[in-house]
Design a protein around this motif. Structure first.
Motif, PDB file in Angstrom:
ATOM      1  N   GLN A  37     -65.536 -26.474 -33.295  1.00  0.00           N
ATOM      2  CA  GLN A  37     -64.020 -27.077 -32.945  1.00  0.00           C
ATOM      3  C   GLN A  37     -63.335 -26.057 -31.880  1.00  0.00           C
ATOM      4  O   GLN A  37     -63.232 -24.834 -32.352  1.00  0.00           O
ATOM      5  CB  GLN A  37     -63.189 -27.202 -34.078  1.00  0.00           C
ATOM      6  CG  GLN A  37     -63.624 -28.512 -34.899  1.00  0.00           C
ATOM      7  CD  GLN A  37     -63.716 -29.876 -34.269  1.00  0.00           C
ATOM      8  OE1 GLN A  37     -62.643 -29.994 -33.842  1.00  0.00           O
ATOM      9  NE2 GLN A  37     -64.587 -30.383 -34.571  1.00  0.00           N
ATOM     10  N   PRO A  38     -62.762 -26.492 -30.880  1.00  0.00           N
ATOM     11  CA  PRO A  38     -61.765 -25.600 -30.259  1.00  0.00           C
ATOM     12  C   PRO A  38     -60.742 -25.351 -31.113  1.00  0.00           C
ATOM     13  O   PRO A  38     -60.252 -25.503 -31.578  1.00  0.00           O
ATOM     14  CB  PRO A  38     -61.511 -26.710 -28.932  1.00  0.00           C
ATOM     15  CG  PRO A  38     -62.048 -27.730 -28.935  1.00  0.00           C
ATOM     16  CD  PRO A  38     -62.581 -27.660 -30.458  1.00  0.00           C
ATOM     17  N   TYR A  39     -60.507 -23.681 -30.902  1.00  0.00           N
ATOM     18  CA  TYR A  39     -59.236 -23.100 -31.556  1.00  0.00           C
ATOM     19  C   TYR A  39     -58.260 -22.962 -30.510  1.00  0.00           C
ATOM     20  O   TYR A  39     -58.433 -22.171 -29.604  1.00  0.00           O
ATOM     21  CB  TYR A  39     -59.822 -21.646 -32.370  1.00  0.00           C
ATOM     22  CG  TYR A  39     -58.507 -21.164 -32.937  1.00  0.00           C
ATOM     23  CD1 TYR A  39     -58.226 -21.709 -33.960  1.00  0.00           C
ATOM     24  CD2 TYR A  39     -58.010 -20.198 -32.153  1.00  0.00           C
ATOM     25  CE1 TYR A  39     -56.911 -21.352 -34.491  1.00  0.00           C
ATOM     26  CE2 TYR A  39     -56.792 -19.542 -33.086  1.00  0.00           C
ATOM     27  CZ  TYR A  39     -56.326 -19.972 -34.188  1.00  0.00           C
ATOM     28  OH  TYR A  39     -55.307 -19.608 -34.716  1.00  0.00           O
ATOM     29  N   ARG A  40     -56.986 -23.455 -30.752  1.00  0.00           N
ATOM     30  CA  ARG A  40     -55.991 -23.419 -29.627  1.00  0.00           C
ATOM     31  C   ARG A  40     -54.892 -22.615 -30.403  1.00  0.00           C
ATOM     32  O   ARG A  40     -53.859 -22.108 -29.570  1.00  0.00           O
ATOM     33  CB  ARG A  40     -55.493 -24.723 -29.239  1.00  0.00           C
ATOM     34  CG  ARG A  40     -56.513 -25.717 -28.416  1.00  0.00           C
ATOM     35  CD  ARG A  40     -56.114 -26.859 -28.004  1.00  0.00           C
ATOM     36  NE  ARG A  40     -57.226 -27.450 -27.600  1.00  0.00           N
ATOM     37  CZ  ARG A  40     -58.086 -28.428 -28.225  1.00  0.00           C
ATOM     38  NH1 ARG A  40     -57.957 -28.629 -29.334  1.00  0.00           N
ATOM     39  NH2 ARG A  40     -58.981 -29.051 -27.534  1.00  0.00           N
ATOM     40  N   GLY A  41     -55.079 -22.360 -31.408  1.00  0.00           N
ATOM     41  CA  GLY A  41     -53.675 -21.698 -32.284  1.00  0.00           C
ATOM     42  C   GLY A  41     -52.541 -22.520 -32.768  1.00  0.00           C
ATOM     43  O   GLY A  41     -52.553 -23.729 -32.214  1.00  0.00           O
ATOM     44  N   GLN A  42     -51.627 -22.122 -33.188  1.00  0.00           N
ATOM     45  CA  GLN A  42     -50.520 -22.694 -33.952  1.00  0.00           C
ATOM     46  C   GLN A  42     -49.606 -23.509 -32.540  1.00  0.00           C
ATOM     47  O   GLN A  42     -49.447 -24.596 -32.763  1.00  0.00           O
ATOM     48  CB  GLN A  42     -49.553 -21.783 -34.750  1.00  0.00           C
ATOM     49  CG  GLN A  42     -48.426 -22.751 -35.279  1.00  0.00           C
ATOM     50  CD  GLN A  42     -48.750 -23.574 -36.340  1.00  0.00           C
ATOM     51  OE1 GLN A  42     -49.723 -23.407 -37.143  1.00  0.00           O
ATOM     52  NE2 GLN A  42     -48.116 -24.780 -36.483  1.00  0.00           N
ATOM     53  N   PHE A  43     -49.574 -22.863 -31.493  1.00  0.00           N
ATOM     54  CA  PHE A  43     -48.809 -23.526 -30.477  1.00  0.00           C
ATOM     55  C   PHE A  43     -49.575 -23.955 -29.328  1.00  0.00           C
ATOM     56  O   PHE A  43     -49.106 -24.153 -28.231  1.00  0.00           O
ATOM     57  CB  PHE A  43     -47.959 -22.459 -30.266  1.00  0.00           C
ATOM     58  CG  PHE A  43     -46.987 -21.762 -31.113  1.00  0.00           C
ATOM     59  CD1 PHE A  43     -46.059 -22.741 -31.866  1.00  0.00           C
ATOM     60  CD2 PHE A  43     -47.227 -20.649 -31.769  1.00  0.00           C
ATOM     61  CE1 PHE A  43     -45.250 -22.400 -33.019  1.00  0.00           C
ATOM     62  CE2 PHE A  43     -46.405 -20.249 -32.944  1.00  0.00           C
ATOM     63  CZ  PHE A  43     -45.321 -20.884 -33.391  1.00  0.00           C
TER      64      PHE A  43
END
Length: 345
Positions: free
Chosen positions: A146-152
């Protein structure tokens, strides 16, 4: 195939690259246009025109857009794109209204990282970190498929990690950012300084740009390094050293199985990646007592961004979980053996 084709669009400051992509990551048709302006409406017009041209020959299911900038976590809004002067631009909804198709927007490095995980260098990995080396440094993270994009939505901006307090001034406003020491900008800066100072190598570089210092770019240094120029080789190796130091920091934080190096500077090949591997091994926390992630070059080249954007859009439109059979098989095999799938030399 009617439900399996999507358009991938990679928007940069100077060009728009687009392609029709099938479910195997193959590009069936290509178009390339100059970016018409920094005005969002004109760029949206260009995207709509490109899509319409593709639809004359192909049944398109969705559109994926990779943008060079910060994209929010909903994959809809370009928060900040310095080369395009975009601020909080609702790109997804604007393009969807113009085309009548589902649209997904992501950072261009995230799209490229996804493509390398699905179809490129990291097909047998559960986790990867992509580092793109161009004028600056971009990045992407994939964790357990899964791509991890962060909270924002802004994870992966590795180029702006500060590695030298009070160091070189960066365009972001801070000093000592990693990309000031490990990107194409470094080669350009050194080459122009050599030309201005009138060194022997600087004179060679100037002769190839008709005496115009501002036309000297990092790619010219890479060309000379590949041809065996000792000074150029040394400069590229120094960039590789800084690259390896930053990768060691990322390994301490993320511990992926693989680092994939893409972007134009990676064209230097082992002249860059070899020193990066050596520096990584020297600086890795716990070295000698842990497995080391592999460091490899990207496989898909400059089209990775449009391939990844198209694939993410197609999967989102069909609401399907992505497949990476090699990674899943390795995860199962290592689980049976009791080893962590992330620990691999």
């Amino acid at each position: 195939m009617a439900d399996k084709l999507s358009v991938g669009i990679d928007i940069g400051g100077t060009k728009i690259a687009a392609g029709v992509v099938d479910e195997d990551g193959h590009i069936l048709a290509r178009l390339r246009r100059e970016t018409p302006t920094t005005e969002p409406l004109e760029v949206i017009d260009a995207i709509a025109d490109i899509t319409e041209e593709f639809r004359r020959e192909h049944h398109i299911r969705a559109i994926g857009i990779g943008a060079a900038g910060f994209v929010d976590a909903t994959q809809s809004t370009v928060l900040f794109a310095p080369h395009l002067s975009w601020r909080h631009e609702p790109l997804r909804d604007s393009v969807a209204r113009r085309t009548g198709l589902p649209v997904l927007v992501d950072n261009d490095a995230n799209a490229a990282g996804w493509a390398e995980w699905r179809y490129g260098a990291a097909q047998n990995e559960a986790d990867l970190v992509l580092i793109t080396l161009g004028t600056g440094i971009g990045g992407a993270i994939v964790i357990d498929g899964q791509p991890y994009r962060g909270q924002f939505g802004i994870a992966g901006e590795f180029g702006h990690m500060q590695v030298v307090p009070g160091g070189q001034l960066c365009e972001c406003g801070n000093r000592g950012c990693w990309e000031q020491y490990a990107s194409g900008r470094v080669l350009t800066r050194r080459a122009r300084a050599a030309a201005t100072e009138g060194t022997a190598f600087g004179k060679v570089l100037l002769s190839e740009t008709d005496g115009d210092v501002e036309r000297i770019e990092g790619q010219l240094v890479t060309k000379h390094a590949q041809a065996g120029n000792d000074e150029a080789v040394e400069w590229v190796a120094e960039v590789g050293d800084w690259l390896g130091i930053g990768i060691a920091n990322l390994a301490a934080a993320l511990d992926p199985g693989m680092f994939v190096i893409g972007g134009g500077v990676s064209d230097a090949g082992e002249l860059l990646v070899g020193p990066a591997r050596a520096a990584f091994s020297r600086h890795l926390t716990g070295r000698g007592y842990r497995a080391e992630a592999r460091i490899v070059r990207a496989h898909l080249g400059p089209e990775a961004g449009l391939i990844g954007a198209a694939d993410m859009a197609r999967l989102t439109a069909r609401r399907r979980r992505p497949a990476n059979p090699g990674a899943r098989a390795r995860v199962r095999a290592t689980a049976r053996s009791g080893r962590s799938p992330r620990r691999r030399k």
